[in-house]
Design a protein around this motif. Structure first.
Motif, short mmCIF file in Angstrom:
data_model
loop_
_atom_site.label_atom_id
_atom_site.label_comp_id
_atom_site.label_asym_id
_atom_site.label_seq_id
_atom_site.Cartn_x
_atom_site.Cartn_y
_atom_site.Cartn_z
N ILE A 32 0.75 -1.32 0.08
CA ILE A 32 0.02 -0.06 0.17
C ILE A 32 1.00 1.24 -0.01
O ILE A 32 1.89 1.36 0.87
N HIS A 35 -1.22 7.38 1.73
CA HIS A 35 -1.68 8.77 1.70
C HIS A 35 -1.65 9.50 2.94
O HIS A 35 -1.28 10.72 3.18
N ALA A 64 -3.90 4.91 5.37
CA ALA A 64 -4.99 4.75 4.40
C ALA A 64 -4.27 5.01 2.99
O ALA A 64 -3.44 6.13 3.14
N GLY A 65 -4.27 4.40 2.11
CA GLY A 65 -3.75 4.50 0.71
C GLY A 65 -4.26 3.80 -0.25
O GLY A 65 -5.47 3.08 -0.01
N GLU A 66 -3.74 3.35 -1.38
CA GLU A 66 -3.98 2.83 -2.64
C GLU A 66 -3.01 1.54 -2.57
O GLU A 66 -1.76 1.64 -2.47
N ASP A 81 -7.09 -0.35 -5.58
CA ASP A 81 -8.06 -0.14 -4.66
C ASP A 81 -7.68 0.97 -3.71
O ASP A 81 -6.62 0.92 -3.01
N ARG A 82 -8.57 1.56 -3.11
CA ARG A 82 -8.33 2.39 -1.84
C ARG A 82 -8.76 1.97 -0.85
O ARG A 82 -9.83 1.28 -0.61
N LYS A 104 -11.63 -2.05 2.34
CA LYS A 104 -11.73 -1.26 1.06
C LYS A 104 -12.57 -0.04 1.56
O LYS A 104 -13.33 -0.11 2.57
N ASP A 107 -16.34 4.99 -2.05
CA ASP A 107 -15.77 6.27 -2.80
C ASP A 107 -16.19 7.84 -2.07
O ASP A 107 -15.34 8.55 -2.33
N SER A 110 -13.11 9.54 2.34
CA SER A 110 -11.72 10.02 1.98
C SER A 110 -10.50 9.31 2.90
O SER A 110 -10.57 8.71 3.80
N TYR A 111 -9.22 9.39 2.12
CA TYR A 111 -8.19 8.84 2.94
C TYR A 111 -8.01 9.36 4.49
O TYR A 111 -7.51 8.76 5.59
#
Length: 320
Positions: A32, A35, A64-66, A81-82, A104, A107, A110-111
């Motif tokens: 990951i 963020h 939290a991130g991608e 995936d976020r 997950k 949408d 937020s991070y």
């Protein structure tokens, strides 16, 4: 990659900001790109030695991130995936996390929100739904009510219909606790907590006392718990509670609990349940997230000084 790590446990000067090897992905983990990472009291325990850790050790338990890479056995997640994740090593640009500790993000989350509700919101929610299942009309005492967990507890307890008594150290923090659901606020810097609780409860005490402070508030918490009440000691902000004689609980038949969040998240099913409930609270706007400050990774040392110096309210975050 850049990270904040320790090679020896101790004070904040032991925190090193520098280059570390890139984490390797195992068959059941994902890589990951962080963020936002959360700053929690448990990070200070790992750094100081309250909780032993293998050395060298990258600090941090949530982020939290991608996802940028997946292990060969991973089927629930894909690159892009976020996500929000628990584990270790989140004061870093990248973290390898086992899939059991990853969720997950929708949408509309937020991070920043994900990192702000992670450990603290789950700690608070499991406490009031399992540790002591709060009922409408209960009177609950929350110590350090202007902190990250404390503010969330005030909001959750009000949502569940409880009367909330909060303790804080300043008048400014008192106002913040009131805005977040506290019915009564006690400034322990100038008020006798036990006396005020007895006045508010007409000598009965509280159905539950939620204590994240530890050593300094143990005696007060026990005194404020009513007959057949529950005392939950969930943190060590002032130090670890010294060994006690179990007989101290007998005078009022008090139930004592010392929870650890990750024991609520031991299985994929448990993790989905608790995360799902917390995300639902966020969607329903039950939770009003209060971020005290965003820090740069290289300023992590200052974040620990601020947190332990009682200079903060709400959540502290590292933003990359």
């Amino acid at each position: 990659m850049k990270a904040v790590f320790i090679t020896e446990q101790g004070g904040v000067d032991n925190m090193i900001y520098g280059e570390v090897p890139f984490p390797k992905v195992t068959d059941n983990s994902v890589l990951i790109k962080n963020h936002v990472s959360g700053i929690n009291y448990i990070d200070t325990y790992h750094r100081s030695g309250v909780y032993p850790v293998p050395l060298p050790f990258i600090i941090g338990k949530e982020g939290a991130g991608e996802i940028v890479e997946v292990g060969k056995n991973v089927t629930d997640f894909k690159v892009g995936d976020r996500v929000v994740h628990f584990g270790s090593g989140t004061y870093a640009e990248y973290t390898a996390a086992d899939v059991s500790a990853v969720e997950k993000l929708a949408d509309d989350v937020s991070y920043e929100q994900a990192a702000a509700i992670g450990i603290q919101a789950l700690t608070a929610w499991t406490m009031v739904r399992d540790g002591y299942p709060v009922k409408k009309g209960d009177t609950i005492l929350v110590h350090a009510a202007a902190g990250g967990v404390g503010l969330l507890l005030c909001q959750m307890l009000k949502h569940l219909g409880a009367t909330v008594i909060a303790t804080v150290s300043t008048d400014e923090k008192a106002q913040l606790a009131k805005k977040n659901g506290a019915d009564y606020v006690i400034n322990y810097s100038c008020e006798d907590v036990v006396k005020r609780v007895n006045e508010i409860t007409e000598g009965l005490g509280c159905h539950a006392v939620l204590d994240g402070v530890g050593k300094d508030t143990w005696d007060t918490s026990l005194a404020c718990t009513r007959r057949l009440g529950t005392l939950i000691s969930f943190g060590n902000a002032s130090g670890v509670v010294p060994p006690i004689s179990i007989g101290c609980l007998a005078q009022k038949n008090v139930k004592l609990m010392r929870p650890m969040l990750f024991n609520y998240l031991a299985t994929r099913e448990e993790s989905k349940k608790w995360w799902g409930e917390v995300f639902e609270l966020l969607r329903k706007k039950v939770l009003n997230l209060h971020v005290h400050k965003f820090y740069k990774l290289e300023d992590a040392k200052q974040s620990h000084l601020d947190l332990q110096g009682r200079k903060t309210t709400g959540k502290l975050l590292i933003k990359f």
